[in-house]
Design a protein around this motif. Structure first.
Motif: not given
Ligand SMILES: Nc1nc2c(ncn2[C@@H]2O[C@H](COP(=O)(O)OP(=O)(O)OP(=O)(O)O)[C@@H](O)[C@H]2O)c(=O)[nH]1
Length: 167
Positions: A10, A35, A38-43, A96, A100, A102
């Protein structure tokens, strides 16, 4: 990196070493791979080992700007920003997970509600994931009680335990 490292993550903390330029250059391929899974998770991007060369904190690193990533100067050796980094990463991950889109997260949220899990954890001696897995099977078999909770029979539970704890 093996896909299992990304599974259900996450948040991600991506670290490079300010003493080794190659680790900064490699961020491109690590970020691309992240990406894909996990295209959307905070990084969060971290420049580590600043204790070894404080001048590096004067430098601006384009990678963070290019991908709009929160950026921290850190020293794992002397502790600079380590607690802040992990606190912020946890907050981002929790936020997230709550919202999310997801598919897997949505399914897990639905199952946790059905299994009687809330933000305190899971009621009934199972972890949320175990409980959700039990619930998943119960729902899949079309067995539920009046509240919509799954109904499992002892033989099924025993069979599940023999297969490693989950039905
Ligand atoms: N000066 C300094 N050294 C550090 C810091 N963090 C890690 N190191 C040192 O860097 C070396 C590698 O640390 P590891 O924890 O093994 O990290 P790694 O990512 O597995 O290895 P590398 O890719 O070589 O950095 C060790 O000698 C650590 O003591 C830091 O913040 N400052």
């Amino acid at each position: 990196m093996h896909a299992s490292y990304y599974h259900k993550a996450h948040a991600c903390i991506m670290v490079f070493d300010v003493q080794r330029k190659i680790t900064y250059k490699n961020l491109n391929s690590w970020y691309k791979e992240l990406r894909e899974f996990r295209p959307e998770i905070p990084c969060i991007l971290v420049a580590n080992k600043i204790d070894a060369d404080m001048k590096m904190t004067q430098k601006s690193f384009n990678f963070a700007r290019k991908f709009n990533l929160p950026f921290y100067f850190v020293s794992a050796a002397d502790g600079t920003n380590v607690v802040k980094l992990f606190n912020d990463a946890i907050k981002l991950a929790v936020a997230y997970k709550k919202n999310s889109g997801d598919f897997l997260d949505e399914v897990m949220r639905e199952l946790e509600v059905r299994a009687g899990c809330d933000e305190w954890g899971c009621w009934g001696g199972h972890s949320c994931e175990q409980q959700a897995a039990l619930c998943w099977v119960g729902v899949g078999m079309g067995k539920s009680d009046a509240r919509g909770f799954p109904v499992l029979f002892p033989a099924e539970l025993r069979a599940g335990e023999e297969r490693g704890g989950l039905v």
